[in-house]
Design a protein around this motif. Structure first.
Motif, PDB file in Angstrom:
ATOM      1  N   VAL A 278     -10.578   5.300   2.528  1.00 59.08           N
ATOM      2  CA  VAL A 278     -10.053   3.968   2.254  1.00 59.08           C
ATOM      3  C   VAL A 278      -9.190   4.034   1.007  1.00 59.08           C
ATOM      4  O   VAL A 278      -9.415   4.855   0.122  1.00 59.08           O
ATOM      5  CB  VAL A 278     -11.174   2.914   2.066  1.00 59.08           C
ATOM      6  N   LYS A 279      -8.190   3.181   0.969  1.00 59.21           N
ATOM      7  CA  LYS A 279      -7.408   2.978  -0.247  1.00 59.21           C
ATOM      8  C   LYS A 279      -7.778   1.601  -0.747  1.00 59.21           C
ATOM      9  O   LYS A 279      -7.992   0.675   0.032  1.00 59.21           O
ATOM     10  CB  LYS A 279      -5.913   3.065   0.058  1.00 59.21           C
ATOM     11  N   ARG A 280      -7.863   1.483  -2.066  1.00 54.64           N
ATOM     12  CA  ARG A 280      -8.331   0.250  -2.667  1.00 54.64           C
ATOM     13  C   ARG A 280      -7.221  -0.469  -3.430  1.00 54.64           C
ATOM     14  O   ARG A 280      -6.240   0.143  -3.820  1.00 54.64           O
ATOM     15  CB  ARG A 280      -9.487   0.552  -3.613  1.00 54.64           C
ATOM     16  N   ALA A 281      -7.439  -1.758  -3.646  1.00 54.57           N
ATOM     17  CA  ALA A 281      -6.523  -2.552  -4.461  1.00 54.57           C
ATOM     18  C   ALA A 281      -6.497  -1.963  -5.870  1.00 54.57           C
ATOM     19  O   ALA A 281      -7.429  -1.271  -6.292  1.00 54.57           O
ATOM     20  CB  ALA A 281      -6.978  -4.005  -4.493  1.00 54.57           C
ATOM     21  N   LEU A 282      -5.439  -2.226  -6.586  1.00 54.19           N
ATOM     22  CA  LEU A 282      -5.218  -1.593  -7.877  1.00 54.19           C
ATOM     23  C   LEU A 282      -6.359  -1.785  -8.867  1.00 54.19           C
ATOM     24  O   LEU A 282      -6.821  -0.826  -9.467  1.00 54.19           O
ATOM     25  CB  LEU A 282      -3.902  -2.099  -8.485  1.00 54.19           C
ATOM     26  N   LEU A 283      -6.859  -2.970  -9.046  1.00 53.91           N
ATOM     27  CA  LEU A 283      -7.880  -3.215 -10.061  1.00 53.91           C
ATOM     28  C   LEU A 283      -9.168  -3.787  -9.495  1.00 53.91           C
ATOM     29  O   LEU A 283      -9.874  -4.543 -10.165  1.00 53.91           O
ATOM     30  CB  LEU A 283      -7.325  -4.150 -11.147  1.00 53.91           C
ATOM     31  N   SER A 284      -9.483  -3.444  -8.247  1.00 54.22           N
ATOM     32  CA  SER A 284     -10.736  -3.899  -7.651  1.00 54.22           C
ATOM     33  C   SER A 284     -11.223  -2.856  -6.657  1.00 54.22           C
ATOM     34  O   SER A 284     -10.554  -1.880  -6.379  1.00 54.22           O
ATOM     35  CB  SER A 284     -10.550  -5.247  -6.953  1.00 54.22           C
ATOM     36  N   CYS A 285     -12.396  -3.105  -6.122  1.00 57.80           N
ATOM     37  CA  CYS A 285     -12.943  -2.227  -5.092  1.00 57.80           C
ATOM     38  C   CYS A 285     -12.524  -2.674  -3.695  1.00 57.80           C
ATOM     39  O   CYS A 285     -12.906  -2.045  -2.707  1.00 57.80           O
ATOM     40  CB  CYS A 285     -14.466  -2.199  -5.194  1.00 57.80           C
ATOM     41  N   ASP A 286     -11.758  -3.758  -3.584  1.00 54.21           N
ATOM     42  CA  ASP A 286     -11.319  -4.258  -2.283  1.00 54.21           C
ATOM     43  C   ASP A 286     -10.522  -3.196  -1.538  1.00 54.21           C
ATOM     44  O   ASP A 286      -9.736  -2.449  -2.130  1.00 54.21           O
ATOM     45  CB  ASP A 286     -10.464  -5.508  -2.442  1.00 54.21           C
ATOM     46  N   VAL A 287     -10.714  -3.138  -0.242  1.00 54.82           N
ATOM     47  CA  VAL A 287     -10.040  -2.161   0.611  1.00 54.82           C
ATOM     48  C   VAL A 287      -8.722  -2.738   1.117  1.00 54.82           C
ATOM     49  O   VAL A 287      -8.680  -3.876   1.582  1.00 54.82           O
ATOM     50  CB  VAL A 287     -10.947  -1.779   1.800  1.00 54.82           C
ATOM     51  N   ILE A 288      -7.655  -1.958   1.013  1.00 50.60           N
ATOM     52  CA  ILE A 288      -6.357  -2.399   1.522  1.00 50.60           C
ATOM     53  C   ILE A 288      -5.862  -1.510   2.661  1.00 50.60           C
ATOM     54  O   ILE A 288      -4.894  -1.848   3.331  1.00 50.60           O
ATOM     55  CB  ILE A 288      -5.295  -2.472   0.403  1.00 50.60           C
ATOM     56  N   GLU A 289      -6.548  -0.374   2.886  1.00 49.04           N
ATOM     57  CA  GLU A 289      -6.164   0.501   3.989  1.00 49.04           C
ATOM     58  C   GLU A 289      -7.347   1.369   4.383  1.00 49.04           C
ATOM     59  O   GLU A 289      -8.113   1.816   3.532  1.00 49.04           O
ATOM     60  CB  GLU A 289      -4.985   1.388   3.567  1.00 49.04           C
ATOM     61  N   PHE A 290      -7.487   1.598   5.682  1.00 51.67           N
ATOM     62  CA  PHE A 290      -8.514   2.478   6.229  1.00 51.67           C
ATOM     63  C   PHE A 290      -7.796   3.483   7.114  1.00 51.67           C
ATOM     64  O   PHE A 290      -6.963   3.107   7.934  1.00 51.67           O
ATOM     65  CB  PHE A 290      -9.519   1.638   7.035  1.00 51.67           C
ATOM     66  N   GLY A 291      -8.080   4.762   6.911  1.00 56.56           N
ATOM     67  CA  GLY A 291      -7.408   5.783   7.713  1.00 56.56           C
ATOM     68  C   GLY A 291      -8.274   6.999   7.926  1.00 56.56           C
ATOM     69  O   GLY A 291      -9.408   7.078   7.442  1.00 56.56           O
ATOM     70  N   MET A 292      -7.720   7.957   8.666  1.00 59.36           N
ATOM     71  CA  MET A 292      -8.463   9.171   8.939  1.00 59.36           C
ATOM     72  C   MET A 292      -7.539  10.379   8.996  1.00 59.36           C
ATOM     73  O   MET A 292      -6.350  10.250   9.289  1.00 59.36           O
ATOM     74  CB  MET A 292      -9.275   9.041  10.219  1.00 59.36           C
ATOM     75  N   THR A 293      -8.114  11.534   8.707  1.00 60.64           N
ATOM     76  CA  THR A 293      -7.395  12.797   8.726  1.00 60.64           C
ATOM     77  C   THR A 293      -8.179  13.768   9.592  1.00 60.64           C
ATOM     78  O   THR A 293      -9.396  13.911   9.434  1.00 60.64           O
ATOM     79  CB  THR A 293      -7.283  13.377   7.299  1.00 60.64           C
ATOM     80  N   GLY A 294      -7.498  14.454  10.501  1.00 59.98           N
ATOM     81  CA  GLY A 294      -8.150  15.448  11.335  1.00 59.98           C
ATOM     82  C   GLY A 294      -8.369  16.749  10.575  1.00 59.98           C
ATOM     83  O   GLY A 294      -7.590  17.096   9.690  1.00 59.98           O
ATOM     84  N   THR A 295      -9.440  17.458  10.914  1.00 63.75           N
ATOM     85  CA  THR A 295      -9.709  18.761  10.297  1.00 63.75           C
ATOM     86  C   THR A 295      -9.235  19.870  11.238  1.00 63.75           C
ATOM     87  O   THR A 295      -8.819  19.617  12.375  1.00 63.75           O
ATOM     88  CB  THR A 295     -11.210  18.953  10.018  1.00 63.75           C
ATOM     89  N   GLU A 296      -9.360  21.082  10.779  1.00 62.86           N
ATOM     90  CA  GLU A 296      -8.953  22.243  11.578  1.00 62.86           C
ATOM     91  C   GLU A 296      -9.827  22.424  12.820  1.00 62.86           C
ATOM     92  O   GLU A 296      -9.451  23.158  13.733  1.00 62.86           O
ATOM     93  CB  GLU A 296      -8.974  23.510  10.722  1.00 62.86           C
TER      94      GLU A 296
END
Length: 121
Positions: A46-64
């Motif tokens: 997750v990526k969070r807002a600049l000065l809070s714990c709020d989530v602004i993006e949810f994503g995923m990355t594949g492994t090998e």
């Protein structure tokens, strides 16, 4: 240039560098939960807002461990969010963008409910 001007300029530069460094550690200072979790096949983050714990993006990355052509995943989260995401090894894919308060549970699994993984923010 006088010594006092050099000192003043040095202080301004140091303050600017400190200010730039603050957002990177701000989430830790706020006591936010971890920003990612992973298993053998993929990593949720997750990526969070600049000065809070709020989530602004949810994503995923594949492994090998994924097939080189990638795989399709079911993803779900708060407020009945559901979707499908396709990702490949080493590839980051955004699954959701918006603004959501911390404390929610975000999950993903291979389509067919295999290797489910969840991240609580």
């Amino acid at each position: 240039m006088s010594a006092s001007r050099v000192l003043a300029l040095s202080m301004v530069i140091a303050a600017g560098l400190a200010l730039c460094a603050t957002p990177a550690s701000a989430h830790t200072d706020l006591g936010c939960r971890p920003n990612h979790t992973s298993n053998a096949y993929f990593k949720l983050s997750v990526k969070r807002a600049l000065l809070s714990c709020d989530v602004i993006e949810f994503g995923m990355t594949g492994t090998e461990a994924l097939d080189p052509d990638g795989a399709e995943f079911a993803v779900w989260g708060p407020d009945n969010f559901q979707g499908l995401v396709r990702t490949s090894p080493g590839e980051y894919t955004v699954a959701w963008k918006g603004d959501h308060a911390a404390g929610a549970k975000w999950c993903a699994s291979f389509v067919g409910d295999y290797a489910e993984l969840c991240l609580t923010t």
